[in-house]
Design an enzyme around this catalytic site. Structure first.
Site, PDB file in Angstrom:
ATOM      1  N   ASP A  64       1.023  -0.725   0.022  1.00 26.57           N
ATOM      2  CA  ASP A  64      -0.197  -0.116   0.079  1.00 26.57           C
ATOM      3  C   ASP A  64       0.985   1.421   0.085  1.00 26.57           C
ATOM      4  O   ASP A  64       1.689   1.389   1.038  1.00 26.57           O
ATOM      5  CB  ASP A  64      -0.866  -0.054   1.292  1.00 26.57           C
ATOM      6  CG  ASP A  64      -2.444   0.985   1.138  1.00 26.57           C
ATOM      7  OD1 ASP A  64      -2.984   1.290  -0.121  1.00 26.57           O
ATOM      8  OD2 ASP A  64      -2.180   1.885   1.423  1.00 26.57           O
ATOM      9  N   PHE A  87       3.586   5.806 -13.119  1.00 25.26           N
ATOM     10  CA  PHE A  87       2.250   5.554 -13.405  1.00 25.26           C
ATOM     11  C   PHE A  87       2.094   6.218 -12.391  1.00 25.26           C
ATOM     12  O   PHE A  87       3.365   6.965 -11.595  1.00 25.26           O
ATOM     13  CB  PHE A  87       1.413   4.231 -12.633  1.00 25.26           C
ATOM     14  CG  PHE A  87       2.654   3.281 -12.306  1.00 25.26           C
ATOM     15  CD1 PHE A  87       1.799   3.363 -10.762  1.00 25.26           C
ATOM     16  CD2 PHE A  87       3.517   2.584 -11.695  1.00 25.26           C
ATOM     17  CE1 PHE A  87       2.073   2.646  -9.466  1.00 25.26           C
ATOM     18  CE2 PHE A  87       4.459   1.724 -11.031  1.00 25.26           C
ATOM     19  CZ  PHE A  87       3.130   1.982  -9.263  1.00 25.26           C
TER      20      PHE A  87
END
EC number: 3.6.1.66
Length: 200
Positions: free
Chosen positions: A73, A154
């Site tokens: 995460d 990204f």
């Protein structure tokens, strides 16, 4: 020992497979039918553990003996936005796509009268298996700018210039990025744990 990645994000899968190339890695959807995981933790670590637990618990008893579930995460924390988007980085715009998230970050920064700001990326890696739960962290400091630069990467990579560099992450090669990234740092620590578990 096999590792199942608790993500369906293709960019993350490629990056994780590249950094963890010494291990036998499987994407989530190569082993299990995809399912939604509600990330309702208050920290990167909590969300990483929630995802890894959910995937590990979805494995059958035989698979649980063979696999460790690994989850990442991560997000970006921007000083002038009081640490936001933080754990909400992937869904900051409410639309969940990278371009909308970047646009919102730039707009929020400009609204406050800034064209750039100190910022840092955080990555939490969680590993869940029969031997227990483990987590590691990594950070990368730098700044965000108001103009996208570069085609690689990204997320917020085209807005983030790492400390000591004059290019955004999206202008760096995959190897350059992987050698300094928050995810790389967290995964290097995770590798130590995985090697110990593999011997155990």
């Amino acid at each position: 020992m096999k590792i199942i990645l608790a993500t369906s994000n293709k960019h993350k899968v490629l990056e994780l497979k590249e950094i963890l190339k010494d291990f036998e890695i499987y994407a989530f959807d190569e082993v299990l039918m995809p399912f939604e995981i509600e990330e309702n933790g208050k920290t990167f670590k909590e969300n990483a553990l929630i995802k890894a637990r959910a995937v590990f618990n979805a494995l059958d008893e035989k698979q649980k003996k063979d696999f460790i579930a690994l989850s990442d995460d991560s997000g970006i924390c921007v000083d002038v936005l009081e640490g936001n988007p933080g754990i909400y980085s992937a869904r900051f715009s409410g639309k969940g796509d990278d371009k909308s998230n970047r646009d919102k970050l730039v707009n929020e920064m400009i609204k406050k009268g800034f064209k750039q700001s100190k910022a840092y990326y955080v990555a939490a890696i969680a590993m869940v298996g029969l031997m227990g739960e483990f987590s590691t962290h990594g950070t990368m400091h730098g700044k965000v700018i108001d103009t996208e630069k570069g085609e690689n990467g990204f997320g917020y990579d085209s807005l983030f210039i790492p400390k000591g560099f004059d290019k955004t992450l999206a202008q760096l090669s995959v190897d350059e990025k992987n050698n300094i990234s928050h995810r790389f740092k967290a995964l290097e620590l995770a590798k130590i744990i995985l090697k110990i578990l593999n011997k155990g």
